[in-house]
Design a protein around this motif. Structure first.
Motif, PDB file in Angstrom:
ATOM      1  N   LEU A 124       0.953  -1.228   0.067  1.00  0.00           N
ATOM      2  CA  LEU A 124       0.081   0.018  -0.196  1.00  0.00           C
ATOM      3  C   LEU A 124       0.832   1.178   0.009  1.00  0.00           C
ATOM      4  O   LEU A 124       0.365   2.326  -0.263  1.00  0.00           O
ATOM      5  CB  LEU A 124      -1.000  -0.004   1.311  1.00  0.00           C
ATOM      6  N   TYR A 125       2.146   1.151   0.617  1.00  0.00           N
ATOM      7  CA  TYR A 125       2.976   2.305   0.561  1.00  0.00           C
ATOM      8  C   TYR A 125       3.951   2.810  -0.623  1.00  0.00           C
ATOM      9  O   TYR A 125       4.734   3.426  -0.485  1.00  0.00           O
ATOM     10  CB  TYR A 125       3.963   2.076   2.015  1.00  0.00           C
ATOM     11  N   PHE A 154       4.175   3.162  11.679  1.00  0.00           N
ATOM     12  CA  PHE A 154       4.189   3.342  10.140  1.00  0.00           C
ATOM     13  C   PHE A 154       3.536   4.659   9.968  1.00  0.00           C
ATOM     14  O   PHE A 154       2.816   5.279  10.905  1.00  0.00           O
ATOM     15  CB  PHE A 154       3.312   2.046   9.655  1.00  0.00           C
ATOM     16  N   ARG A 155       3.935   5.043   8.738  1.00  0.00           N
ATOM     17  CA  ARG A 155       3.620   6.201   8.141  1.00  0.00           C
ATOM     18  C   ARG A 155       1.702   6.525   8.317  1.00  0.00           C
ATOM     19  O   ARG A 155       1.219   5.605   7.877  1.00  0.00           O
ATOM     20  CB  ARG A 155       3.953   6.810   6.832  1.00  0.00           C
ATOM     21  N   CYS A 156       1.528   7.638   8.755  1.00  0.00           N
ATOM     22  CA  CYS A 156       0.042   7.809   8.604  1.00  0.00           C
ATOM     23  C   CYS A 156      -0.777   6.452   9.234  1.00  0.00           C
ATOM     24  O   CYS A 156      -1.292   5.686   8.489  1.00  0.00           O
ATOM     25  CB  CYS A 156      -0.385   8.094   7.331  1.00  0.00           C
ATOM     26  N   PRO A 157      -0.931   6.731  10.693  1.00  0.00           N
ATOM     27  CA  PRO A 157      -1.675   5.710  11.451  1.00  0.00           C
ATOM     28  C   PRO A 157      -3.020   5.225  10.829  1.00  0.00           C
ATOM     29  O   PRO A 157      -3.476   4.093  10.788  1.00  0.00           O
ATOM     30  CB  PRO A 157      -1.761   6.070  12.783  1.00  0.00           C
ATOM     31  N   PRO A 158      -3.748   6.253  10.169  1.00  0.00           N
ATOM     32  CA  PRO A 158      -5.102   5.563   9.664  1.00  0.00           C
ATOM     33  C   PRO A 158      -5.108   5.085   8.213  1.00  0.00           C
ATOM     34  O   PRO A 158      -6.098   4.601   8.012  1.00  0.00           O
ATOM     35  CB  PRO A 158      -6.004   6.871   9.683  1.00  0.00           C
ATOM     36  N   ALA A 159      -4.110   5.158   7.526  1.00  0.00           N
ATOM     37  CA  ALA A 159      -4.213   4.789   6.283  1.00  0.00           C
ATOM     38  C   ALA A 159      -4.526   3.214   5.981  1.00  0.00           C
ATOM     39  O   ALA A 159      -5.535   3.118   4.989  1.00  0.00           O
ATOM     40  CB  ALA A 159      -2.721   4.930   5.641  1.00  0.00           C
ATOM     41  N   PRO A 160      -4.175   2.250   6.762  1.00  0.00           N
ATOM     42  CA  PRO A 160      -4.409   0.965   6.417  1.00  0.00           C
ATOM     43  C   PRO A 160      -5.991   0.942   6.660  1.00  0.00           C
ATOM     44  O   PRO A 160      -6.720   0.202   5.814  1.00  0.00           O
ATOM     45  CB  PRO A 160      -3.690  -0.045   7.235  1.00  0.00           C
ATOM     46  N   TYR A 161      -6.590   1.765   7.565  1.00  0.00           N
ATOM     47  CA  TYR A 161      -8.034   1.579   8.100  1.00  0.00           C
ATOM     48  C   TYR A 161      -8.912   2.210   6.795  1.00  0.00           C
ATOM     49  O   TYR A 161      -9.853   1.670   6.435  1.00  0.00           O
ATOM     50  CB  TYR A 161      -8.209   2.127   9.386  1.00  0.00           C
ATOM     51  N   PRO A 248       7.305  -3.325   7.008  1.00  0.00           N
ATOM     52  CA  PRO A 248       8.033  -2.456   8.313  1.00  0.00           C
ATOM     53  C   PRO A 248       8.674  -1.340   8.000  1.00  0.00           C
ATOM     54  O   PRO A 248       9.041  -1.198   6.936  1.00  0.00           O
ATOM     55  CB  PRO A 248       8.907  -3.732   8.729  1.00  0.00           C
ATOM     56  N   HIS A 249       8.626  -0.324   8.689  1.00  0.00           N
ATOM     57  CA  HIS A 249       9.331   1.065   8.690  1.00  0.00           C
ATOM     58  C   HIS A 249      10.349   0.995   9.504  1.00  0.00           C
ATOM     59  O   HIS A 249      10.540   0.586  10.866  1.00  0.00           O
ATOM     60  CB  HIS A 249       8.236   2.063   8.790  1.00  0.00           C
ATOM     61  N   ARG A 250      11.563   1.750   9.161  1.00  0.00           N
ATOM     62  CA  ARG A 250      12.794   1.906   9.950  1.00  0.00           C
ATOM     63  C   ARG A 250      13.266   3.370   9.273  1.00  0.00           C
ATOM     64  O   ARG A 250      13.234   3.549   8.134  1.00  0.00           O
ATOM     65  CB  ARG A 250      13.753   0.877   9.986  1.00  0.00           C
ATOM     66  N   ALA A 251      14.245   3.849  10.161  1.00  0.00           N
ATOM     67  CA  ALA A 251      15.044   4.979   9.803  1.00  0.00           C
ATOM     68  C   ALA A 251      15.872   4.591   8.649  1.00  0.00           C
ATOM     69  O   ALA A 251      16.622   3.515   8.828  1.00  0.00           O
ATOM     70  CB  ALA A 251      15.808   5.792  10.847  1.00  0.00           C
ATOM     71  N   PRO A 252      16.264   5.379   7.559  1.00  0.00           N
ATOM     72  CA  PRO A 252      17.336   5.000   6.525  1.00  0.00           C
ATOM     73  C   PRO A 252      18.578   4.868   7.320  1.00  0.00           C
ATOM     74  O   PRO A 252      18.867   5.404   8.334  1.00  0.00           O
ATOM     75  CB  PRO A 252      17.329   6.184   5.785  1.00  0.00           C
ATOM     76  N   ARG A 253      19.155   3.704   6.794  1.00  0.00           N
ATOM     77  CA  ARG A 253      20.558   3.164   7.221  1.00  0.00           C
ATOM     78  C   ARG A 253      21.618   4.267   7.500  1.00  0.00           C
ATOM     79  O   ARG A 253      22.293   4.446   8.442  1.00  0.00           O
ATOM     80  CB  ARG A 253      21.119   2.134   6.553  1.00  0.00           C
ATOM     81  N   VAL A 254      21.651   5.401   6.496  1.00  0.00           N
ATOM     82  CA  VAL A 254      22.654   6.273   6.976  1.00  0.00           C
ATOM     83  C   VAL A 254      22.383   7.033   7.933  1.00  0.00           C
ATOM     84  O   VAL A 254      23.499   7.622   8.472  1.00  0.00           O
ATOM     85  CB  VAL A 254      22.850   7.423   5.511  1.00  0.00           C
ATOM     86  N   LEU A 307       4.886  10.905  18.583  1.00  0.00           N
ATOM     87  CA  LEU A 307       4.056  11.677  17.647  1.00  0.00           C
ATOM     88  C   LEU A 307       4.019  10.938  16.273  1.00  0.00           C
ATOM     89  O   LEU A 307       4.768  10.364  15.864  1.00  0.00           O
ATOM     90  CB  LEU A 307       4.649  13.092  17.396  1.00  0.00           C
ATOM     91  N   PRO A 308       2.765  10.692  15.828  1.00  0.00           N
ATOM     92  CA  PRO A 308       2.447   9.805  14.526  1.00  0.00           C
ATOM     93  C   PRO A 308       3.018  10.502  13.535  1.00  0.00           C
ATOM     94  O   PRO A 308       3.641  11.607  13.331  1.00  0.00           O
ATOM     95  CB  PRO A 308       0.978  10.125  14.514  1.00  0.00           C
ATOM     96  N   LYS A 309       3.551   9.765  12.458  1.00  0.00           N
ATOM     97  CA  LYS A 309       4.344  10.135  11.208  1.00  0.00           C
ATOM     98  C   LYS A 309       3.384  10.446  10.424  1.00  0.00           C
ATOM     99  O   LYS A 309       2.526   9.510   9.695  1.00  0.00           O
ATOM    100  CB  LYS A 309       5.130   8.948  10.797  1.00  0.00           C
ATOM    101  N   ALA A 310       3.283  11.804  10.152  1.00  0.00           N
ATOM    102  CA  ALA A 310       2.292  12.317   9.128  1.00  0.00           C
ATOM    103  C   ALA A 310       2.780  13.489   8.439  1.00  0.00           C
ATOM    104  O   ALA A 310       3.356  14.307   9.073  1.00  0.00           O
ATOM    105  CB  ALA A 310       1.007  12.663   9.596  1.00  0.00           C
ATOM    106  N   GLY A 311       2.528  13.650   7.043  1.00  0.00           N
ATOM    107  CA  GLY A 311       2.865  14.874   6.112  1.00  0.00           C
ATOM    108  C   GLY A 311       2.236  16.338   6.978  1.00  0.00           C
ATOM    109  O   GLY A 311       3.044  17.300   6.810  1.00  0.00           O
TER     110      GLY A 311
END
Ligand SMILES: Cc1cc2nc3c(=O)[nH]c(=O)nc-3n(C[C@H](O)[C@H](O)[C@H](O)COP(=O)(O)OP(=O)(O)OC[C@H]3O[C@@H](n4cnc5c(N)ncnc54)[C@H](O)[C@@H]3O)c2cc1C
Length: 393
Positions: A124-125, A154-161, A248-254, A307-311
């Protein structure tokens, strides 16, 4: 003398801060975005591509080379290292130094951590996967549809719903409601845990009223495409006919390699100034001139959740960061803060969306108000797409 502001990552947050900075600063100063992708799209558009309400690519994707403001430089490169002490950024195209750094590298998707995900589930992402999902939905005439989340956050907690509600509405309007079952599997205890039990119960009721079957506290461990089954940590499994997942989401390795992350996996960030924290208890900051923006930031709330991850938050944070960098450059006092407030719109199908207003810094816990679905809510969500025309030709 002109200053250089390096923005690491040209997603929703990076583009937002770049445009705001350009509005504040004269031409003697450089605003440089370092972004590895040559295309940009907004996350919410994925849902409308899935339903067929938007056409890919024309309605939803823009080329970074079409950035409207030519006074924003785009370095098409991958960030491979960050020297925080002297603000040097290593990239696939060489080293570049700045006077200020804005780290807005978002979250990376680790699909490979769920064996069988990439081969058997639509992501979905990922916009290209969503384009294929739309085709699959068009051809689907009946069976069990599962929407699942692999891990949190994960980004935008409502998105899968939202995805599950839109799918239910789509098939109901096609006269196929009796032919399908929609299920949600998630490791969360409730929808939007950060909102507390009342908000969770309200959202759960919203989806269950539509006949969607909710399975909280289910963590997927693998997917078997031959058996068409998902397997969960607690030993149970579930059969599917159409599978849609959030990886699964994570911070970029760098960012991890630069030593910037903590046990949250993201960069501990001051809730108001968006500076890097040296101490999450006392809110002491370090690395002056470096700011953290958007999904990569870990902002711990009074209820100990993130804090949720949202634009929408990335945009407000961008406003504070740009104001403060511009003030510092002009030798003025910098006192802009991010206040933890934001509005999101939860698509519920049938051309409607619920408006959710949140004050995430409220004491003793976030104050969130969710309104009944309305046409106005849906229209307000569509307004987000105006960013594409603001930023790109
Ligand atoms: C399906 C879906 C629906 C959503 N709906 C909403 C919504 O309705 N409202 C809302 O507010 N938010 C929504 N979001 C969330 C929103 O998209 C994100 O929170 C937002 O994009 C965060 O912005 P960001 O700049 O922090 O990260 P991103 O937008 O992810 O940008 C990060 C950028 O960094 C780049 N990058 C990463 N690593 C490197 C590297 N090493 N070198 C160079 N570049 C790199 C990436 O390519 C990317 O362009 C949704 C997301 C999805 C997926």
């Amino acid at each position: 003398m002109g200053k250089t502001i390096l923005i690491l990552g040209g997603g929703w947050g990076g583009l937002s801060v770049a445009h705001r900075l350009r509005g504040y600063l004269g031409q003697e100063h450089r605003v440089v975005i370092i972004e590895k992708n040559d295309k940009f799209s907004l996350g919410p558009s994925n849902l409308w591509v899935m339903t067929g309400d938007r056409q890919y690519p024309g309605d939803v994707e823009r080329s970074m080379s079409r950035l409207l403001r030519k006074d924003i430089e785009w370095l098409h490169a991958e960030v491979t290292g960050i020297e925080t002490e002297n603000k040097k950024v290593h990239t696939s195209k060489g080293i570049i130094s700045g006077d200020y750094l804005v780290i807005s590298l978002g979250s990376e998707l680790y699909t490979e951590e769920v064996p069988g995900f990439s081969e058997n589930a639509y992501n979905l992402y990922d916009l290209s996967s969503v384009v294929r999902l739309h085709e699959a939905i068009q051809q689907f005439t009946g069976g069990k549809i599962i929407v699942f989340c692999s891990s949190t956050p994960f980004r935008c907690p409502p998105a899968p719903y939202e995805a599950a509600l839109l799918i239910e509405s789509l098939f109901r309007n096609r006269g196929l409601k009796d032919k399908i079952e929609v299920h949600i599997y998630t490791p969360e205890k409730q929808p939007m845990p950060v909102g507390g039990p009342k908000i969770g119960a309200m959202l759960r009721q919203m989806i269950e009223n539509r006949g969607i079957i909710y399975h909280p506290e289910h963590k997927v461990i693998r997917i078997d495409g031959t058996l068409r089954k998902m397997f969960f940590q607690d030993g149970i499994d579930a059969k599917y006919d159409l599978l849609i997942g959030v990886p699964p989401h994570r911070a970029p390795r760098v960012v991890v390699e630069a030593g910037l992350t903590d046990s949250t996996g993201y960069i501990p960030t001051h809730p108001q100034t968006m500076r890097v924290l040296s101490n999450v208890e006392t809110l002491e900051t370090k690395l002056p001139g470096i700011y953290v923006l958007g999904d990569i930031a870990a902002i711990t709330l009074l209820n100990s959740m993130l804090l949720p991850k949202a634009g929408v938050f990335a945009e407000e944070q961008a406003s504070a960061i740009a104001g403060n960098i511009a003030a510092l450059i002009r030798g003025e006092e910098s006192n802009k803060v991010f206040d933890g407030k934001g509005i999101c719109y939860i698509e519920t199908g049938d051309g409607m969306a619920s408006t959710g207003s949140g004050e995430f810094y409220a004491y003793p816990e976030p104050r969130i108000l969710i309104e009944s679905p309305s046409k106005e809510g849906h229209k307000a969500k569509e307004e987000l797409e105006k960013l594409l025309t603001t930023w790109f030709a």
